[in-house]
Design an enzyme around this catalytic site. Structure first.
Site, PDB file in Angstrom:
ATOM      1  N   LYS A  33     -58.024  82.820   8.142  1.00  9.04           N
ATOM      2  CA  LYS A  33     -58.774  82.811   6.907  1.00  9.04           C
ATOM      3  C   LYS A  33     -58.340  83.922   5.951  1.00  9.04           C
ATOM      4  CE  LYS A  33     -62.418  85.123   7.070  1.00  9.04           C
ATOM      5  NZ  LYS A  33     -63.725  85.760   7.180  1.00  9.04           N
ATOM      6  N   THR A  34     -58.277  85.130   6.484  1.00  2.38           N
ATOM      7  CA  THR A  34     -57.916  86.263   5.630  1.00  2.38           C
ATOM      8  C   THR A  34     -56.498  86.098   5.110  1.00  2.38           C
ATOM      9  OG1 THR A  34     -59.311  87.607   7.055  1.00  2.38           O
ATOM     10  CG2 THR A  34     -57.933  88.771   5.485  1.00  2.38           C
ATOM     11  N   ASP A 218     -64.973  85.351   0.009  1.00  6.17           N
ATOM     12  CA  ASP A 218     -64.827  85.341   1.457  1.00  6.17           C
ATOM     13  C   ASP A 218     -66.211  85.139   2.088  1.00  6.17           C
ATOM     14  OD1 ASP A 218     -63.650  85.649   3.900  1.00  6.17           O
ATOM     15  OD2 ASP A 218     -63.704  87.843   3.876  1.00  6.17           O
ATOM     16  N   GLU A 219     -66.263  84.598   3.287  1.00  6.64           N
ATOM     17  CA  GLU A 219     -67.539  84.413   4.008  1.00  6.64           C
ATOM     18  C   GLU A 219     -68.589  83.759   3.118  1.00  6.64           C
ATOM     19  OE1 GLU A 219     -67.679  85.038   7.147  1.00  6.64           O
ATOM     20  OE2 GLU A 219     -66.591  86.874   7.660  1.00  6.64           O
ATOM     21  N   GLN A 249     -70.562  79.309  11.282  1.00  9.02           N
ATOM     22  CA  GLN A 249     -70.705  80.734  11.583  1.00  9.02           C
ATOM     23  C   GLN A 249     -71.743  81.396  10.684  1.00  9.02           C
ATOM     24  OE1 GLN A 249     -67.182  83.144  12.797  1.00  9.02           O
ATOM     25  NE2 GLN A 249     -66.021  81.399  12.061  1.00  9.02           N
ATOM     26  N   ARG A 594     -65.075  84.554  20.024  1.00 10.39           N
ATOM     27  CA  ARG A 594     -64.483  85.898  19.960  1.00 10.39           C
ATOM     28  C   ARG A 594     -63.404  86.061  21.023  1.00 10.39           C
ATOM     29  NH1 ARG A 594     -64.930  86.341  15.421  1.00 10.39           N
ATOM     30  NH2 ARG A 594     -65.709  84.212  15.593  1.00 10.39           N
TER      31      ARG A 594
END
Length: 718
Positions: A33-34, A218-219, A249, A594
């Site tokens: 994503k980043t 973002d997010e 999420q 994770r």
DNA sequence: TACCGGGCAATTTTT
DNA sequence: TTGCCCGGTA
């Protein structure tokens, strides 16, 4: 340019090179994503579609903003500091600083963090003579913040339904007035004030709308109503919003996040279909399949399925312990064994639902001499001594800051007690002046003399502080205020506090203001907006302990998800309505994803909670993972069928019936009714030991919970 | 002003 | 069980 796009998978490439219109990128965990976000910015810049000033990139945390800046700097030769990349709050602060007059703020307005805000509310309640029993400051705070996040001022709120609500609205208005008087803004205010200024001031809005032709977020699933409205306003009519997020999420609804903003974006910005990033570069197949199967239980999802070409990997390891203690021991044994296999402790994490669960783990880790690191707790700029020093600095910047004044007017003790302060507050209330003005105007007498000394002290600090470089001003504030002397006297914690104060001076030394003339204001702003690390000292190799929430965005070779018990996770406060339960499930999804290689899911059949033993049943989330993906390490004793008592309650006063307590427990089983000569009737709730040495924990109806040694206790089946 | 003890509640949290 | 907050007392 080709370099930039090399190595992207087709979906990533599609997202990165998306045309200049709005997009929703559904980015699964570990899907890069980043990278997509930063590469898109780099691509826009290097293809000359836009200059650095035309981009607005928003994140939620300073960490994420920094990461984006750092990565971007390695991709394209731009000065990332001048670009509008930052958190919602950081960018709004920047905006309000440039337009402070239009926003109706003093140039050096200060920012209240949550604790400051609560203090301000307590002070307000006192001045209005309202008991904080009837109006708990926490509740008032959340009412105010909630209203602000809905974009509503006190005079715009829907009519109050009752007297209590009406009072809250009144308090909200009074609180805003108090903040205005003192030249301070809270976190939500940064956003609301920016939003209001933009909507009211057409020229300003047009300027920024045409300037920021590319807005990236973002997010996105974590945005609240106001943040979404702000984004919409900035994007303007034909503007484009490039939003990256993952509805699966979304774990922050409790603090105002609206997953619904994702669907709203599709509609409001005419995006026909999200771009899905589903290839995962983090976890092995079994882990992803477990996550996929689990999250499938939720409804209303935008929908997405993670996959990897890395192979299945190991099975997921389940462990159901007798007790929370045994669960902790199990985890520690496995950690040791992983360490032997060459894993770093820092590549392993133990996750839990609530912070209280860390205590037992810590205890066992200390005994086992395994180094560990806990995320959470006080952050640097939240420490008492730092807050004190900052309060003096705030007074240097603006003596009308009542919050700051109250914090340190008698720290160190200088004979200005509660009575004197109340007197000041009375004057301030009656004459509509700040406490500082009241203190300056105080007449003769002994208390006035003390006040006069304080006023003089602050004025001296202001005078000298103005000419000094930042670090020296900080140092001066610490010394002249008497804080240093005070902590030098303190035998217990003084040393550490002094070290922290020195660290504050260090921070000031290394601080690079954008505008040297505003160094102090900028420093204080940074202190509020970036409270610092969560006491996660880097360096030595240590096992990572944190809540599942704190783990979001992180990854580890091995992950232990602990305390998988109904009532704990899903938490009893969240499991009663569908929405709460689904958010808990998303949290489980976050926790699972994770793990890179190995995932443990553990639970206990008895757990100490609030000083009481509980006998929970295993979390439904474990059962939602297909059995073929798991391997049960606790299946030493075959578990009997569940009793129907377990269907309604999440925990019971007795555990599952029938599990053999221990090897040679003389036929006693957990859940069995027993009779004792002295204590009467009870139920076996736990067992320890084996062979000759067997102890049973029994819950007696009359005498409570007791451990009995079978060698001595006269026990018979009840 | 500072400390002690009773009462009471007790997810998750960034800015 | 723990930790915080409040009120009472030295």
């Amino acid at each position: 340019m080709t370099d930039l796009l090399a190595g992207l998978n087709p979906e990533q490439l599609r997202a990165v090179t998306w045309p200049a219109k709005s997009a929703l990128v559904l980015a699964g965990a570990g899907s890069g994503k980043t990278r997509v976000l930063t590469t898109r910015i780099a691509w826009l810049l290097s293809t000359g579609q836009i200059g650095p000033s035309g981009i607005l990139a928003v994140t939620f945390t300073n960490k994420a903003a920094r990461e984006m800046q750092t990565r971007l700097a390695t991709m394209v030769p731009v000065n990332v500091r001048t670009m509008w990349i930052g958190t919602f709050h950081g960018l709004c602060n920047r905006f309000l600083r440039s337009h402070y007059r239009d926003a109706g703020l003093p140039q050096t307005f200060q920012i209240l963090d949550s604790a400051d805000q609560q203090a301000a509310i307590k002070r307000l309640l006192k001045s209005l003579e309202l008991s904080d029993e009837k109006f708990p400051p926490r509740a008032v705070q959340s009412f105010i913040n909630g209203s602000k996040e809905a974009g509503l001022r006190a005079d715009r709120l829907p009519p109050a339904l009752n007297l209590y609500e009406a009072k809250l609205v009144e308090l909200y208005a009074a609180y805003d007035a108090q903040c205005r008087r003192e030249g301070v803004v809270d976190f939500a205010e940064l956003l609301l004030r920016s939003y209001e200024l933009l909507s009211a001031n057409q020229a300003l809005r047009q300027h920024y709308c045409s300037r920021f032709s590319h807005i990236l977020v973002d997010e996105f699933q974590d945005t609240n109503r106001l943040q979404y409205a702000w984004l919409k306003l900035l994007a303007g009519d034909g503007g484009s919003l490039f939003a990256v997020g993952d509805d699966d999420q979304s774990i922050y609804a409790f603090r105002g996040a609206e997953v619904g903003n994702m669907r709203a974006l599709l509609n409001d910005f005419s995006v026909s279909e999200p771009v899905r990033l589903e290839q995962n570069y983090r976890s092995m197949g079994n882990i992803l399949n477990a996550a996929n199967a689990l999250i499938e239980q939720n409804d209303g999802r935008l929908g997405k399925n993670l996959w990897t070409d890395a192979g299945e990997g190991e099975k997921i390891r389940l462990f159901e312990a007798y007790s929370d203690g045994e669960e902790a021991e199990f985890i520690i044994d496995e950690v040791r064994s992983l360490k032997r296999d060459g894993f770093n402790l820092s590549d392993m994490a133990v996750l839990y639902r609530s912070n209280a669960q860390s205590r037992l783990l810590e205890h066992v880790l200390v005994n086992a001499q395994i180094p560990y690191r806990i995320y959470g707790g006080l952050r640097f700029f939240e420490r008492q001594e730092i807050k004190h020093a900052l309060a003096y600095l705030r007074l240097i910047a603006n003596p009308e800051d009542d919050n700051a004044l109250l914090r340190v007017i008698n720290v160190p003790a200088r004979g200005i007690g509660a009575r004197t302060v109340e007197g000041l507050q009375a004057v301030s209330r009656e004459q509509g002046v700040t406490l500082w003005q009241a203190a300056c105007a105080s007449g003769g007498g002994r208390t006035a003399a003390k006040l006069g000394e304080f006023v003089l002290l602050v004025e001296r600090m202001r005078e000298r502080g103005r000419e000094l470089p930042l670090a020296e001003a900080v140092s001066l504030a610490i010394d002249d205020s008497g804080l240093r002397a005070m902590y030098e006297q303190d035998k217990k914690e003084g040393e550490e506090r002094l070290a922290n104060l020195d660290e504050l001076i260090n921070a000031a030394t290394g601080f690079m203001p954008d505008e040297p003339a505003q160094a102090l204001t900028e420093f204080l702003t940074a202190a509020s907006l970036e409270a610092g690390e969560h006491q996660a000292e880097a360096g030595s190799d240590a096992l990572q302990l944190m809540t599942m929430h704190a783990a979001k965005g992180l990854e580890f070779d091995a992950v232990f998800v602990s305390g998988l018990e109904e009532g704990l996770f899903p938490h009893e406060n969240s499991m009663n309505d569908g929405k709460g339960l689904q958010e808990e499930r998303r949290l489980m999804y976050v926790a699972i994803t994770r793990a890179r290689q190995r995932l443990y899911l553990s639970s206990a059949q008895s757990r100490m909670l609030h000083g009481q033993s509980r006998y929970p049943i295993r979390s439904r989330f474990v059962d939602e993972i297909p059995a073929e993906l798991t391997h049960d390490l606790s299946a030493k004793v075959k578990a009997p069928a569940k009793t129907n008592a377990s269907t309604s309650a999440s925990w019971r006063t007795a555990p599952k019936v029938g599990r053999v307590a221990a090897d040679n427990s003389q036929g006693f089983r957990i859940g069995q009714s027993v009779e004792h000569a002295k204590f009467g009737s009870g139920v076996v709730i736990n067992a320890e030991g084996g062979g000759e040495d067997v102890r049973l924990q029994i819950n007696f109806a009359e005498h409570g919970v007791k451990w009995l040694d079978l060698r001595y206790a006269k026990l018979s089946a009840g």
